[in-house]
Design a protein around this motif. Sequence first.
Motif, PDB file in Angstrom:
ATOM      1  N   ASP A 282       0.710  -1.153  -0.032  1.00  0.00           N
ATOM      2  CA  ASP A 282      -0.032  -0.010   0.060  1.00  0.00           C
ATOM      3  C   ASP A 282       1.019   1.184  -0.148  1.00  0.00           C
ATOM      4  O   ASP A 282       0.903   2.085   0.793  1.00  0.00           O
ATOM      5  CB  ASP A 282      -0.950  -0.027   1.112  1.00  0.00           C
ATOM      6  N   ARG A 283       1.551   1.339  -1.213  1.00  0.00           N
ATOM      7  CA  ARG A 283       2.491   2.482  -1.108  1.00  0.00           C
ATOM      8  C   ARG A 283       1.576   3.822  -1.396  1.00  0.00           C
ATOM      9  O   ARG A 283       0.751   3.627  -2.058  1.00  0.00           O
ATOM     10  CB  ARG A 283       3.571   2.440  -2.346  1.00  0.00           C
ATOM     11  N   ALA A 284       1.922   4.804  -0.623  1.00  0.00           N
ATOM     12  CA  ALA A 284       1.007   6.009  -0.819  1.00  0.00           C
ATOM     13  C   ALA A 284       1.638   7.250  -1.543  1.00  0.00           C
ATOM     14  O   ALA A 284       2.767   7.299  -1.578  1.00  0.00           O
ATOM     15  CB  ALA A 284       0.656   6.512   0.616  1.00  0.00           C
ATOM     16  N   LEU A 285       0.842   7.810  -2.223  1.00  0.00           N
ATOM     17  CA  LEU A 285       0.993   9.204  -2.720  1.00  0.00           C
ATOM     18  C   LEU A 285       0.277  10.260  -2.535  1.00  0.00           C
ATOM     19  O   LEU A 285      -1.093  10.169  -2.702  1.00  0.00           O
ATOM     20  CB  LEU A 285       0.947   8.778  -4.590  1.00  0.00           C
ATOM     21  N   CYS A 286       0.994  11.309  -2.178  1.00  0.00           N
ATOM     22  CA  CYS A 286       0.046  12.289  -1.407  1.00  0.00           C
ATOM     23  C   CYS A 286       0.721  13.762  -2.173  1.00  0.00           C
ATOM     24  O   CYS A 286       1.707  14.166  -2.404  1.00  0.00           O
ATOM     25  CB  CYS A 286       0.318  12.515  -0.095  1.00  0.00           C
ATOM     26  N   ALA A 287      -0.765  14.532  -2.374  1.00  0.00           N
ATOM     27  CA  ALA A 287      -0.373  15.609  -3.481  1.00  0.00           C
ATOM     28  C   ALA A 287      -0.165  16.879  -2.598  1.00  0.00           C
ATOM     29  O   ALA A 287      -1.225  17.161  -1.660  1.00  0.00           O
ATOM     30  CB  ALA A 287      -1.586  15.672  -4.588  1.00  0.00           C
ATOM     31  N   GLU A 288       0.652  17.737  -2.969  1.00  0.00           N
ATOM     32  CA  GLU A 288       0.736  19.149  -2.294  1.00  0.00           C
ATOM     33  C   GLU A 288      -0.031  19.853  -3.558  1.00  0.00           C
ATOM     34  O   GLU A 288       0.632  20.336  -4.477  1.00  0.00           O
ATOM     35  CB  GLU A 288       2.039  19.601  -2.130  1.00  0.00           C
ATOM     36  N   ALA A 289      -1.329  20.077  -3.267  1.00  0.00           N
ATOM     37  CA  ALA A 289      -2.091  20.876  -4.392  1.00  0.00           C
ATOM     38  C   ALA A 289      -2.912  21.887  -3.757  1.00  0.00           C
ATOM     39  O   ALA A 289      -3.963  21.478  -3.290  1.00  0.00           O
ATOM     40  CB  ALA A 289      -2.871  19.742  -5.119  1.00  0.00           C
ATOM     41  N   TRP A 290      -2.670  23.168  -3.949  1.00  0.00           N
ATOM     42  CA  TRP A 290      -3.365  24.226  -3.473  1.00  0.00           C
ATOM     43  C   TRP A 290      -4.352  24.508  -4.377  1.00  0.00           C
ATOM     44  O   TRP A 290      -4.207  25.355  -5.545  1.00  0.00           O
ATOM     45  CB  TRP A 290      -2.361  25.178  -3.517  1.00  0.00           C
ATOM     46  N   LEU A 291      -5.753  23.972  -4.016  1.00  0.00           N
ATOM     47  CA  LEU A 291      -6.908  24.165  -4.855  1.00  0.00           C
ATOM     48  C   LEU A 291      -7.846  24.892  -4.355  1.00  0.00           C
ATOM     49  O   LEU A 291      -7.892  24.781  -3.015  1.00  0.00           O
ATOM     50  CB  LEU A 291      -7.230  22.694  -5.362  1.00  0.00           C
ATOM     51  N   PRO A 292      -8.948  25.705  -4.575  1.00  0.00           N
ATOM     52  CA  PRO A 292      -9.679  26.660  -3.899  1.00  0.00           C
ATOM     53  C   PRO A 292     -10.860  25.886  -3.155  1.00  0.00           C
ATOM     54  O   PRO A 292     -11.407  26.100  -2.217  1.00  0.00           O
ATOM     55  CB  PRO A 292     -10.394  27.229  -4.885  1.00  0.00           C
TER      56      PRO A 292
END
Length: 564
Positions: A282-292
């Motif tokens: 279960d490798r995880a991918l986490c986004a730094e995504a500044w969205l409104p």
Amino acid sequence: MTSTQDAATAAAAPGTFAPAPGDEWWRTAVIYQIYPRSFADSDGDGIGDLPGITARLDSLADLGVDAIWLSPFMVSPQKDAGYDVADYCDVDPIFGTLADFDAMLARAHGLGIRVIVDLVPNHSSDQHTWFQQALASPPGSPERARYIFRDGRGENGDLPPNNWESVFGGPMWDRVTEPDGTPGQWYLHIFDSSQPDFDWTNPEVREQFRGVLRFWLDRGVDGFRIDVAHGLIKKDGLPDYTPPADGDSMGGDDDDVPYWGQPGVHDVWRDWHEVAAEYDGDRALCAEAWLPTPDKTALWVRPDELHQAFNFPYLTTEWDAAPLRTIITESLRAFPAVGAPSTWVLSNHDVIRHASRLALSGESPQGEGIGPLSAAQPIPELGLRRARAASTVMLALPGSAYVYQGEELGLPEAVDIPDSARQDPTWFRTKHEKYGRDGCRVPIPWEASAPAFGFNATGASWLPQPASWAEHARDVESRDPESTLSLYRQLLAERRAHGLGSATFTWLDGFPATVLAFRVDDVTVIANLGDSVVALPEGRILIASEGFTGRELPADTAVWLVAD
């Protein structure tokens, strides 16, 4: 949405939210962000390192976190504290070696702590081999096609290709000198001029990063935090764009920015999802995504894309019950609707620490930071009180939560950093108009009476530590049952004991508009964000963000209640 989710949603009472099904660790984890240069320094040079992290991992196991996320430690000229990467598959000597990384990873896994690595795919350092090759190659060459080079506007190409302004201030374009000495093309850099943006329409760039992912996954990392995950693809034609004067520099308050949140970026994340799926665990991918909005952010975590995305709309919500109730509701609806958990976060290495941010005397736009001459100044006692209450709320919410190093000590923003000591590129590119992020990056205190408060044995520190931080040192707070550290330990222990990360959430009625009141599993959470005391319902107080007597909850205080 699956039929199971449809049924759960249809059956839920108004104000009730069930999490998306799934038992992957990242759905409920509390993940602790380590900023390596400011966590622990083993060799006394004033910069934290990997052996320093390894030596202090026991303290994080004692705190009760499930995983750590390490900000960049890869080879870098350090123009932007490691977010300018020159070699994605090696450790910068200031932090140690690959052997040091392997030892740290093994120790963390031995303690039951997973490890997430920060990856920076939007841009490289200008010292990266590829960019040096681009500078030495002619316009139109394959080497330049890995980055975004364009001819300038105007009769002699003297004007940048468009009017975009860098997040760090100044133009988003720099002009190069061609190998023959003549003024040449311009290259794009969303951030500092030392951080040229890759061209993610180029298959060679995509293949390079598949290799980077596999390099670290082969070493055993448990996932990646993806820097600027909403910025890789730029709008066709690179049209002019002028952001709002008071807007969020990372795009979190604007729906149509030609270099943020473009649809083509989702193809990249589908590709990365497939790479991660090649590996067990279960490798995880986490986004730094500044969205409104949460709905916009949820597009990044659909079933075939990333697994988590930081909930920045939650982080940026002011200390006010009505907007907090709205953003929590929207988050608990939007993320499970695509099969993902919500994530919750209050502080990180890019924002004013919430022990200061929640009680400022005025406005402070994201990215500007605060310093001794800022119009907005923190109100220390009120800020800490609100921070403890905010953390008590956040760590009760279902989903995954992120904790930034030092927030468990109640650290405030370091405001009085001398101008001569500041290092954030924002400070220099804005000609000292914006203080930037140094104030949240100061090395954290471990022992009150030790040199550099135990950060190392020499007293050296790459950013100066406030003398007042002695009272926040971990050894002091460890002995105080009323300290912020003791509060966090209790919150994390009871969160796990009651299974709050995977529990159903229900809003509770009958409370003033200034109160957040909800139930998660068998825990009732009441938070008083108003000025007047609030009568508590029945139940034993399991945790309180502040000590008080009787059954009236003071202002800026939160409690967890359970049945007697």
